[in-house]
Design an enzyme around this catalytic site. Sequence first.
Site, short mmCIF file in Angstrom:
data_model
loop_
_atom_site.label_atom_id
_atom_site.label_comp_id
_atom_site.label_asym_id
_atom_site.label_seq_id
_atom_site.Cartn_x
_atom_site.Cartn_y
_atom_site.Cartn_z
N CYS A 9 0.85 -1.18 0.00
CA CYS A 9 0.00 0.00 0.00
C CYS A 9 0.88 1.23 0.00
O CYS A 9 2.09 1.14 0.20
CB CYS A 9 -0.91 0.03 1.23
SG CYS A 9 -2.03 -1.37 1.36
N GLY A 35 -0.41 0.11 -5.05
CA GLY A 35 -1.72 -0.47 -4.82
C GLY A 35 -2.72 0.02 -5.84
O GLY A 35 -2.83 1.23 -6.06
N ASN A 110 0.26 1.51 5.80
CA ASN A 110 1.05 0.64 4.93
C ASN A 110 1.76 -0.37 5.82
O ASN A 110 2.54 0.01 6.68
CB ASN A 110 2.06 1.46 4.12
CG ASN A 110 3.03 0.61 3.31
OD1 ASN A 110 4.15 1.02 3.04
ND2 ASN A 110 2.62 -0.57 2.90
N GLY A 111 1.49 -1.66 5.58
CA GLY A 111 2.13 -2.69 6.39
C GLY A 111 1.13 -3.75 6.80
O GLY A 111 0.00 -3.80 6.31
N TYR A 251 12.16 -4.65 -5.76
CA TYR A 251 10.99 -4.64 -6.65
C TYR A 251 9.98 -3.54 -6.37
O TYR A 251 9.52 -2.87 -7.29
CB TYR A 251 10.30 -6.01 -6.56
CG TYR A 251 9.00 -6.11 -7.33
CD1 TYR A 251 8.97 -5.91 -8.71
CD2 TYR A 251 7.80 -6.41 -6.67
CE1 TYR A 251 7.77 -6.01 -9.42
CE2 TYR A 251 6.62 -6.51 -7.38
CZ TYR A 251 6.61 -6.31 -8.74
OH TYR A 251 5.44 -6.40 -9.43
N ASP A 354 15.59 -10.63 -14.46
CA ASP A 354 14.35 -10.29 -13.74
C ASP A 354 14.69 -10.15 -12.27
O ASP A 354 15.78 -10.53 -11.82
CB ASP A 354 13.29 -11.37 -13.96
CG ASP A 354 11.87 -10.85 -13.73
OD1 ASP A 354 11.73 -9.66 -13.36
OD2 ASP A 354 10.92 -11.62 -13.92
N ASP A 355 13.74 -9.60 -11.50
CA ASP A 355 14.02 -9.33 -10.09
C ASP A 355 13.76 -10.54 -9.19
O ASP A 355 14.38 -10.68 -8.13
CB ASP A 355 13.18 -8.16 -9.60
CG ASP A 355 11.69 -8.44 -9.70
OD1 ASP A 355 11.11 -8.89 -8.70
OD2 ASP A 355 11.11 -8.24 -10.78
N CYS A 391 5.94 -13.45 3.31
CA CYS A 391 6.11 -12.25 4.12
C CYS A 391 4.88 -12.03 4.97
O CYS A 391 3.76 -12.24 4.53
CB CYS A 391 6.33 -11.04 3.20
SG CYS A 391 6.43 -9.47 4.08
N CYS A 448 12.10 -13.34 3.61
CA CYS A 448 11.60 -14.06 2.44
C CYS A 448 12.68 -14.94 1.81
O CYS A 448 12.38 -15.87 1.08
CB CYS A 448 11.06 -13.07 1.41
SG CYS A 448 12.18 -11.74 0.99
#
Length: 469
Positions: A9, A35, A110-111, A251, A354-355, A391, A448
């Site tokens: 977010c 978002g 956010n979170g 990312y 790619d990431d 996550c 992660c």
Amino acid sequence: MFDKFHDECGVFGIFGHPEAANLTYLGLYALQHRGQEGCGIVASDGLHLKAHLGMGLVADVFRRDDIFERLPGSSAIGHVRYSTAGGNDMKNVQPIVVDYSRGSIAVAHNGNLVNAQEVRNALEKSGSIFSTTSDTETIIHLLARSQSDSLVERLCEALMQVKGAYSLAILTETRMIAVRDPNGFRPLSLGTLDGAFVVSSESCAFDLIEAEYIREVEPGEVIVIDKNGMQSYFPFPKETRNTPCIFEYIYFSRPDSRIFNRMVYPVRKEFGRQLARQYPVDADLVMAVPDSGMAAALGYAEEAGIPFELGLIRNHYVGRTFIEPQQSIRHFGVKLKLNPIREVIEGKRVIVVDDSIVRGTTSRKIVKMIRNAGAKEVHVRISSPPTSYPCFYGIDTPSRKELISASHTIEEIARYITADSLCYLNLDGLHAALAQFGDHKIDFCEACFSGNYPVKFPRLRESNQLGLF
């Protein structure tokens, strides 16, 4: 739909500017990548809070000029949402606005709180009634129940009872508050514009409205802004480690943003350079999976001395979801978003950067698409370590059993995606890249990759989502 982690977010707020709601709209526009499911703005004229919220993109929810006439005042906060906790539902669109015994308050978050369900269960048993399924509402209930005298005391008392990730923009009739959790998982920046104070999840929003970046809101800091200026508090225990999310660099954040005191774009390029040093391969060209792999691919090409080419073109007018009128065309999902340029690829040994790889299904389709365009070899390079754990701090990730690297070796993944070779940047390379941009070491959250979670979570959630028990 792309096989990617979903952004979390974004929050934005401004205090002390006559065009507060309009500037918040622009700020949310700059944060749209964080978002796309819903958004909202709450404004204050000093006496009342007025809100406009809706499902969809910022430009769609605020498409009429008369909306801003109903958002008067010199302070406002806004939010763009992807549902990391709670469903994709209008009732969960933020900012959340409530009236309680001490006035009105709006919260943009956010979170993700790891103990939100446990706190919610306790509150409901004692009589609280929730109107959303968002974990953000637990903070509001705790604040409203506090018997402390000042708003700051009530807020801090509430936050002491929750655990996890939160960057908050809070608005009352007469003040704005910005808060970052003690671990500093999610970014939050502070700026000024014509004497007004501005907060934003990313500094790219400051660039759009021509605000001046001042600094980050520090981990564990509570900033209160009112007509008398700004005051800063640090109410949380000082022993908490600073563990900002490493994936913001990999990312999530826009490459033109400054987060955690570093610009994102050069960090991503350095990831690519480190990847080229660790895993070189003879090839004719380097190309990116747009847009997230672009900076790392440029860094890889520069370090390897191999030409960079735009081998894949992204259709920017396709959203996260699209209409699929018939089951027979469902396999066109990736092709709607990416298209290879045969003239660039045909007959070439190609390095594709790619990431990350999540489930592997999209990577497999992309590799096959490049082969069908005539590539002689396809070597995949990923600018982060294998993602093997979900996550719990504000990113919508699959359960562990859905993450391909949790159950497959790199060689097995390479075979699955049909690549001639597959290599990931390892943690040492990640740290070496970040060390180029700061003179002090930060213990980033890398859960992660490693499964080492800085903030523990209930055993039930661990067993359900990790799939370990």
